[in-house]
Design a protein around this motif. Structure first.
Motif, PDB file in Angstrom:
ATOM      1  N   TRP A  43       0.864  -1.262   0.027  1.00  0.00           N
ATOM      2  CA  TRP A  43       0.127  -0.107   0.081  1.00  0.00           C
ATOM      3  C   TRP A  43       0.735   1.163   0.066  1.00  0.00           C
ATOM      4  O   TRP A  43       2.052   1.218   0.750  1.00  0.00           O
ATOM      5  N   TYR A  47      -2.535  10.443   3.676  1.00  0.00           N
ATOM      6  CA  TYR A  47      -3.633  10.956   4.528  1.00  0.00           C
ATOM      7  C   TYR A  47      -3.316  12.698   4.582  1.00  0.00           C
ATOM      8  O   TYR A  47      -2.417  12.980   4.775  1.00  0.00           O
ATOM      9  N   ALA A  66      -8.575   1.045   2.498  1.00  0.00           N
ATOM     10  CA  ALA A  66      -7.830   1.531   3.727  1.00  0.00           C
ATOM     11  C   ALA A  66      -8.768   2.349   4.595  1.00  0.00           C
ATOM     12  O   ALA A  66      -9.773   2.680   4.433  1.00  0.00           O
ATOM     13  N   ILE A  70      -7.840   8.695  10.490  1.00  0.00           N
ATOM     14  CA  ILE A  70      -7.095   8.245  11.840  1.00  0.00           C
ATOM     15  C   ILE A  70      -7.070   9.347  12.580  1.00  0.00           C
ATOM     16  O   ILE A  70      -6.746  10.637  12.270  1.00  0.00           O
ATOM     17  N   LYS A  74      -2.848   9.044  16.922  1.00  0.00           N
ATOM     18  CA  LYS A  74      -3.178   7.659  16.895  1.00  0.00           C
ATOM     19  C   LYS A  74      -2.594   7.017  15.852  1.00  0.00           C
ATOM     20  O   LYS A  74      -2.409   7.517  14.642  1.00  0.00           O
ATOM     21  N   GLY A  75      -2.071   5.563  16.031  1.00  0.00           N
ATOM     22  CA  GLY A  75      -1.337   4.575  15.103  1.00  0.00           C
ATOM     23  C   GLY A  75      -0.073   5.322  14.381  1.00  0.00           C
ATOM     24  O   GLY A  75       0.421   6.164  14.991  1.00  0.00           O
ATOM     25  N   VAL A  76       0.431   4.829  13.555  1.00  0.00           N
ATOM     26  CA  VAL A  76       2.020   5.100  13.191  1.00  0.00           C
ATOM     27  C   VAL A  76       1.534   6.656  12.291  1.00  0.00           C
ATOM     28  O   VAL A  76       2.336   7.374  12.601  1.00  0.00           O
ATOM     29  N   CYS A  77       0.499   6.708  11.590  1.00  0.00           N
ATOM     30  CA  CYS A  77       0.312   7.938  10.815  1.00  0.00           C
ATOM     31  C   CYS A  77       0.078   9.146  11.859  1.00  0.00           C
ATOM     32  O   CYS A  77       0.502  10.388  11.679  1.00  0.00           O
ATOM     33  N   HIS A  98      -0.530   0.541  16.759  1.00  0.00           N
ATOM     34  CA  HIS A  98      -0.432   0.356  15.409  1.00  0.00           C
ATOM     35  C   HIS A  98      -2.061  -0.011  14.744  1.00  0.00           C
ATOM     36  O   HIS A  98      -2.660  -0.725  15.231  1.00  0.00           O
ATOM     37  N   ILE A  99      -2.471   0.694  13.661  1.00  0.00           N
ATOM     38  CA  ILE A  99      -3.878   0.369  13.047  1.00  0.00           C
ATOM     39  C   ILE A  99      -3.587  -0.273  11.864  1.00  0.00           C
ATOM     40  O   ILE A  99      -3.068   0.004  10.915  1.00  0.00           O
ATOM     41  N   CYS A 101      -4.946  -1.487   8.706  1.00  0.00           N
ATOM     42  CA  CYS A 101      -5.940  -1.470   7.688  1.00  0.00           C
ATOM     43  C   CYS A 101      -6.133  -2.674   6.829  1.00  0.00           C
ATOM     44  O   CYS A 101      -6.922  -3.116   6.458  1.00  0.00           O
ATOM     45  N   GLU A 108       6.200  -0.958   8.049  1.00  0.00           N
ATOM     46  CA  GLU A 108       5.652   0.247   7.537  1.00  0.00           C
ATOM     47  C   GLU A 108       6.564   1.710   7.666  1.00  0.00           C
ATOM     48  O   GLU A 108       7.562   1.441   8.464  1.00  0.00           O
ATOM     49  N   ASP A 124       2.247   7.440   3.426  1.00  0.00           N
ATOM     50  CA  ASP A 124       2.296   6.181   4.351  1.00  0.00           C
ATOM     51  C   ASP A 124       2.618   5.172   3.308  1.00  0.00           C
ATOM     52  O   ASP A 124       1.855   4.829   2.365  1.00  0.00           O
ATOM     53  N   ASP A 126       3.194   0.656   3.204  1.00  0.00           N
ATOM     54  CA  ASP A 126       3.100  -0.620   3.935  1.00  0.00           C
ATOM     55  C   ASP A 126       3.715  -1.613   2.885  1.00  0.00           C
ATOM     56  O   ASP A 126       3.593  -1.533   1.746  1.00  0.00           O
TER      57      ASP A 126
HETATM   58  N1  SME Z   1      -0.993   1.393   9.537  1.00  0.00           N
HETATM   59  C1  SME Z   1      -1.110   2.816   9.836  1.00  0.00           C
HETATM   60  C2  SME Z   1      -3.016   3.001   9.403  1.00  0.00           C
HETATM   61  C3  SME Z   1      -2.960   3.429   7.754  1.00  0.00           C
HETATM   62  S1  SME Z   1      -2.892   2.160   6.828  1.00  0.00           S
HETATM   63  O1  SME Z   1      -1.656   1.117   6.974  1.00  0.00           O
HETATM   64  C4  SME Z   1      -2.966   2.434   5.144  1.00  0.00           C
HETATM   65  C5  SME Z   1      -1.339   3.400  10.987  1.00  0.00           C
HETATM   66  O2  SME Z   1      -1.162   2.812  12.220  1.00  0.00           O
HETATM   67  O3  SME Z   1      -1.514   4.439  11.170  1.00  0.00           O
END
Ligand code: SME
Length: 152
Positions: A43, A47, A66, A70, A74-77, A98-99, A101, A108, A124, A126
């Protein structure tokens, strides 16, 4: 695959795309296509920061469906947005919060795009492989994000 050589050609292609077009969506649509086609990735996409909603909102991408939003931090992004720094995640299961998707994502890399020092969007990427990204990727992708920042 010689990643450095591939990046050189990706950089040239993105530079020439940007020379011929200054539309934000058109260029943010083509950029993931160029990167996705060149490397074996799950991916690649963007964002956008929505300050009003305090969220990131999904932008142009290549790859499977996806998450559309977000939250800040939160999450990596969301963490890259909060800290204003690129993040390499060698193993997504080891990144707290980590989110996922896609369950296929194993590693990532996330790079913020900044305009006048403020994060305006996130790139982003992946991979289905663990430990796919290193410092060289961070440097090359940061260059791409700097090239894109004038569009915002
Ligand atoms: N893994 C990301 C979310 C976005 S998806 O990978 C496209 C995160 O933890 O922010």
């Amino acid at each position: 695959m010689n990643k450095k050589k591939e990046y050189d050609s990706v950089q040239k292609m993105i530079t020439s795309l940007l020379e011929g077009e200054n539309n934000l969506i058109a260029n943010l649509a083509n950029t993931p296509a160029v990167i996705f086609e060149r490397f074996e990735l799950l991916w690649v996409g963007f964002y956008f920061v929505s300050e009003a909603e305090n969220q990131l909102v999904l932008g142009p991408f290549q790859g499977p469906l996806a998450c559309t939003r977000i939250n800040y931090g939160k999450g990596v992004c969301g963490t890259a947005w909060k800290d204003g720094e690129g993040i390499i995640v060698p193993d997504v299961d080891s990144f707290p919060g980590h989110i996922a998707c896609s369950a296929l994502s194993k590693s990532e890399i996330v790079i913020p795009i900044k305009k006048d020092g403020k994060v305006v969007a996130i790139l982003d990427i992946d991979s289905e492989k663990n430990d796919e990204f290193n410092q060289d990727d961070l440097v090359e992708l940061t260059k791409i994000c700097k090239k894109l920042s004038f569009l915002f």
